[in-house]
Design an enzyme around this catalytic site. Sequence first.
Site, PDB file in Angstrom:
ATOM      1  N   SER A  29       0.858  -1.182   0.000  1.00  0.00           N
ATOM      2  CA  SER A  29       0.000   0.000   0.000  1.00  0.00           C
ATOM      3  C   SER A  29       0.896   1.234   0.000  1.00  0.00           C
ATOM      4  O   SER A  29       2.047   1.189   0.459  1.00  0.00           O
ATOM      5  CB  SER A  29      -0.893   0.003   1.241  1.00  0.00           C
ATOM      6  OG  SER A  29      -1.534   1.260   1.421  1.00  0.00           O
ATOM      7  N   TYR A  85      -2.058  -1.531  10.229  1.00  0.00           N
ATOM      8  CA  TYR A  85      -2.130  -1.668   8.776  1.00  0.00           C
ATOM      9  C   TYR A  85      -0.866  -1.118   8.128  1.00  0.00           C
ATOM     10  O   TYR A  85      -0.251  -1.777   7.273  1.00  0.00           O
ATOM     11  CB  TYR A  85      -3.361  -0.946   8.253  1.00  0.00           C
ATOM     12  CG  TYR A  85      -3.536  -1.007   6.757  1.00  0.00           C
ATOM     13  CD1 TYR A  85      -4.083  -2.135   6.149  1.00  0.00           C
ATOM     14  CD2 TYR A  85      -3.172   0.065   5.941  1.00  0.00           C
ATOM     15  CE1 TYR A  85      -4.249  -2.203   4.780  1.00  0.00           C
ATOM     16  CE2 TYR A  85      -3.340   0.013   4.568  1.00  0.00           C
ATOM     17  CZ  TYR A  85      -3.881  -1.122   3.994  1.00  0.00           C
ATOM     18  OH  TYR A  85      -4.046  -1.173   2.626  1.00  0.00           O
ATOM     19  N   LYS A 116       1.909  -3.320   5.958  1.00  0.00           N
ATOM     20  CA  LYS A 116       2.187  -3.018   4.563  1.00  0.00           C
ATOM     21  C   LYS A 116       3.632  -2.557   4.358  1.00  0.00           C
ATOM     22  O   LYS A 116       4.240  -2.826   3.315  1.00  0.00           O
ATOM     23  CB  LYS A 116       1.202  -1.966   4.050  1.00  0.00           C
ATOM     24  CG  LYS A 116      -0.250  -2.454   3.998  1.00  0.00           C
ATOM     25  CD  LYS A 116      -0.405  -3.677   3.108  1.00  0.00           C
ATOM     26  CE  LYS A 116      -1.868  -4.064   2.918  1.00  0.00           C
ATOM     27  NZ  LYS A 116      -2.044  -5.228   2.007  1.00  0.00           N
TER      28      LYS A 116
END
Length: 263
Positions: free
Chosen positions: A143, A156, A160
């Site tokens: 991401s 998160y 990533k």
Amino acid sequence: MRSQGPAHVVVTGASAGLGQAIAFAYARPGAVLGLIGRDRERIDATAAVCRARGATVETGVIDVREATAVAAWLDDFDTRHPIDLLIANAGVASTIASASDWEGLERTAHVIDTNLYGMLNTVLPVVERMGSRGRGRVAMVSSLAALRGMAISPAYCASKSAIKAYGDSVRPLLAHRGVGVTVILPGFVETAMSDVFPGDKPFLWSAERAAAYIRRQLDAGRSEIAFPGVLALGMRLLSVLPAALADAILGRLSYLPSKDRVN
């Protein structure tokens, strides 16, 4: 790779969102798709569309955190359909809703286990087989959040970032064995996952647009796919700014948890 692109493609997280759109992008006559997801009804719906487009499809209803089950399914598929391209896309998100919210150990572990270890559970069995054949490509979906951590989604961002670091690290090692590695860094893509993101979503792409772009870049053998370009540039610039300044900018862009309301 064949002129029409890879013939044998495996996509994880293919039951919805970006993974589903990627599966559709690779569905064509002559293609053999291996689609992995956790929901039987949704993965069957994805498979039906891909078959209608002419592809042969096999599905696996598996949680990518289940390393033994993932490896067994991939080994069986690869024995019958040597994988040309693996797209490790499965993942989950977590956001902090307010200043009093917090990602404790359980929430953090769930995100890390799914996003990072789920990717490793998927990639490692396949690269061993690709390496023995001297060909193939693995794509790891990271991401743009990997480029600079944000207070609104710590676990998160961490997961990533780890995916990007791992992909960058093994790329030259696997190149010696004939295996290509691509790290994919999407920005905001219109999916159920992005729908629950509480901050602004600039330069939002549809899942179909993102999947088509990813396929074009993978077909070209890109080592990194980051989009949209303007947002990718902005995130790279944030990463070189002093931390306090970058934090302030992200706060103004609504990427800090909102303050709790006092009644």
